[in-house]
Enzyme design. Structure first.
Site, mmCIF file in Angstrom:
data_model
loop_
_atom_site.group_PDB
_atom_site.id
_atom_site.type_symbol
_atom_site.label_atom_id
_atom_site.label_comp_id
_atom_site.label_asym_id
_atom_site.label_seq_id
_atom_site.Cartn_x
_atom_site.Cartn_y
_atom_site.Cartn_z
ATOM 1 N N HIS A 23 0.863 -1.194 0.000
ATOM 2 C CA HIS A 23 0.000 0.000 0.000
ATOM 3 C C HIS A 23 0.895 1.238 0.000
ATOM 4 C CE1 HIS A 23 -3.670 2.203 2.009
ATOM 5 N NE2 HIS A 23 -3.037 2.992 1.156
ATOM 6 N N HIS A 25 1.176 4.768 -2.563
ATOM 7 C CA HIS A 25 0.746 5.518 -3.757
ATOM 8 C C HIS A 25 2.008 6.142 -4.341
ATOM 9 C CE1 HIS A 25 -3.548 5.424 -2.474
ATOM 10 N NE2 HIS A 25 -2.974 5.299 -1.286
ATOM 11 N N HIS A 203 -9.607 1.030 -0.740
ATOM 12 C CA HIS A 203 -9.511 1.713 0.546
ATOM 13 C C HIS A 203 -10.900 1.639 1.194
ATOM 14 C CE1 HIS A 203 -5.813 3.228 -1.056
ATOM 15 N NE2 HIS A 203 -5.613 4.120 -0.104
ATOM 16 N N GLU A 206 -10.961 3.754 6.491
ATOM 17 C CA GLU A 206 -9.864 4.645 6.907
ATOM 18 C C GLU A 206 -10.518 5.777 7.708
ATOM 19 O OE1 GLU A 206 -8.022 6.814 3.688
ATOM 20 O OE2 GLU A 206 -6.290 7.423 4.909
ATOM 21 N N ASP A 285 1.760 7.229 1.804
ATOM 22 C CA ASP A 285 2.293 8.388 1.067
ATOM 23 C C ASP A 285 3.520 8.905 1.819
ATOM 24 O OD1 ASP A 285 -0.018 8.824 -0.923
ATOM 25 O OD2 ASP A 285 -1.029 8.711 1.024
HETATM 26 N N1 ADE Z 1 -4.664 8.686 -1.914
HETATM 27 C C1 ADE Z 1 -3.419 8.764 -1.460
HETATM 28 N N2 ADE Z 1 -3.374 8.467 -0.154
HETATM 29 C C2 ADE Z 1 -4.631 8.176 0.228
HETATM 30 C C3 ADE Z 1 -5.230 7.789 1.438
HETATM 31 N N3 ADE Z 1 -4.531 7.644 2.574
HETATM 32 N N4 ADE Z 1 -6.562 7.579 1.475
HETATM 33 C C4 ADE Z 1 -7.278 7.727 0.351
HETATM 34 N N5 ADE Z 1 -6.775 8.091 -0.803
HETATM 35 C C5 ADE Z 1 -5.449 8.304 -0.877
HETATM 36 ZN ZN ZN Z 2 -3.715 4.820 0.569
#
Ligand code: ADE
Ligand code: ZN
Length: 345
Positions: A23, A25, A203, A206, A285
């Site tokens: 996971h 991006h 996702h 979250e 990220d």
């Molecule tokens: N795009 C990049 N990071 C993300 C995240 N944590 N949740 C949803 N979309 C994303």
């Molecule tokens: Zn993510």
């Protein structure tokens, strides 16, 4: 006999053990230094005067406040070489963290909306994967994410544009603003992707409720849940995830920075592991959240002292189990993992 009794330096083991990242991006690995370099290379004016000023803006109150900055950062990516360089920069850091395999998310709509052809994105990232395999011995794969704040029609159009590059990506995912954009909005496009034989992830849970995790499983038929931490509110769902070994790709530093768990000491990760869920640790990220995969491992084990060496083994083993590779490859990685534990001090 405790197989792990000889281990005294757990942080060293966390760093050195082989692991997979499932996971991350790729646009979220764009470091401020590379943003400035690409802006210069591509003649793009930035809102910020310096790397420091840009980094100072990375103070997020929730997911949306992050996404606004994240999409703006990605606007410096224009050419195939830019996507290649971004990917290779990630894999160099992955090598430092003893990552043996990474499944990378990419957000084509962030780029096609700005007039960048999807082929530019996919060809650049595919070349980065080849470079990583050749120069670093790390395997990689691409997962195309649909932006859930856009329409399902838009997702269908994106899928159509991507199909000429079908052999370059292994699956699809669903990301961006979760609240108000439930899994059911993308039921038809995920059904089409399933027919195409693509792997499916999303996702869920979250910022959104535990119900979105049920819905991602029941309506989208996903094989993994990205984040998924809100399952902690629903004991029946936790049992369901544990029994079916549905992996959760948890991202502790992301959860901290986006105020899902403002204090890592309150994070549910250890509880989920203790309940037998197939939990993995990931960086999401890392350029925005203060660290790559090993930083996530170290911060999590420091914040949750009940996590011991056998949990480290379980997390790395889960990352292999949850990956979309063949069983022989998974067995070879598990063997490497055992060897890393045997020689650890
Ligand atoms: N795009 C990049 N990071 C993300 C995240 N944590 N949740 C949803 N979309 C994303
Ligand atoms: Zn993510």
């Amino acid at each position: 006999m405790d197989r792990f009794a000889h281990i005294t330096d757990l942080p060293a083991l966390l760093r050195a053990m082989p692991k997979a990242e499932l996971h991350v991006h790729i646009e979220g690995t764009l470091e401020p230094e590379l943003i400035f370099e690409l802006a210069r290379r591509n003649g793009i004016a930035l809102k910020y005067d310096s790397v420091e000023a840009l980094r100072a803006a990375y103070a997020f109150t929730d997911l949306q406040s992050f996404l606004d900055i994240y999409y703006a950062g990605a606007s410096v990516l224009l050419h195939e070489q830019d996507f290649h360089d971004l990917g290779v920069a990630y894999f160099r850091r992955a090598a430092d963290d003893h990552i043996v395999h990474a499944e990378l998310f990419f957000d084509p709509q962030t780029h096609t909306e700005r007039g960048v052809d999807i082929g530019v994105v996919i060809r650049g990232l595919s070349r980065a994967l080849e470079t990583a395999q050749r120069e670093l011995g790390i395997s990689g794969a691409l997962i195309l994410c649909f932006l859930r704040h856009l329409s399902e029609e838009d997702a269908f159009a994106t899928l159509e544009q991507a199909l000429p590059y079908r052999e370059h990506f292994i699956g699809v995912g669903l990301d961006s603003s979760e609240r108000g954009h439930p899994p059911e909005k993308f039921q038809r496009v995920f059904a089409r992707c399933r027919e195409l034989g693509l792997h499916l992830v999303a996702h869920a849970g979250e910022e959104g409720p535990a119900q979105y995790i049920h819905d991602a499983l029941d309506l989208l038929h996903v094989q993994r849940i990205d984040h998924g931490v809100r399952c902690i509110d629903d004991p029946a769902l936790m049992q369901r995830l544990a029994r079916r070994r549905i992996p959760l790709t948890v991202c502790p530093l992301s959860n901290q920075k986006l105020q899902v768990y403002p204090d890592l000491r309150d994070h549910c990760l250890a509880t989920l592991l203790e309940h037998g869920l197939c939990v993995t640790i990931n960086s999401d990220d890392p350029a925005y959240f203060g660290g790559y995969l090993n930083t996530n491992f170290l911060a999590t084990f420091e914040a949750l002292p009940q996590l011991r060496a056998h949990h480290a083994w379980q997390l790395a083993a889960n990352s292999f189990e949850a990956s979309f590779v063949d069983l022989a490859t998974k067995s070879a990685w598990l063997k490497q993992l055992g060897e890393a534990f045997d020689v650890a001090g």
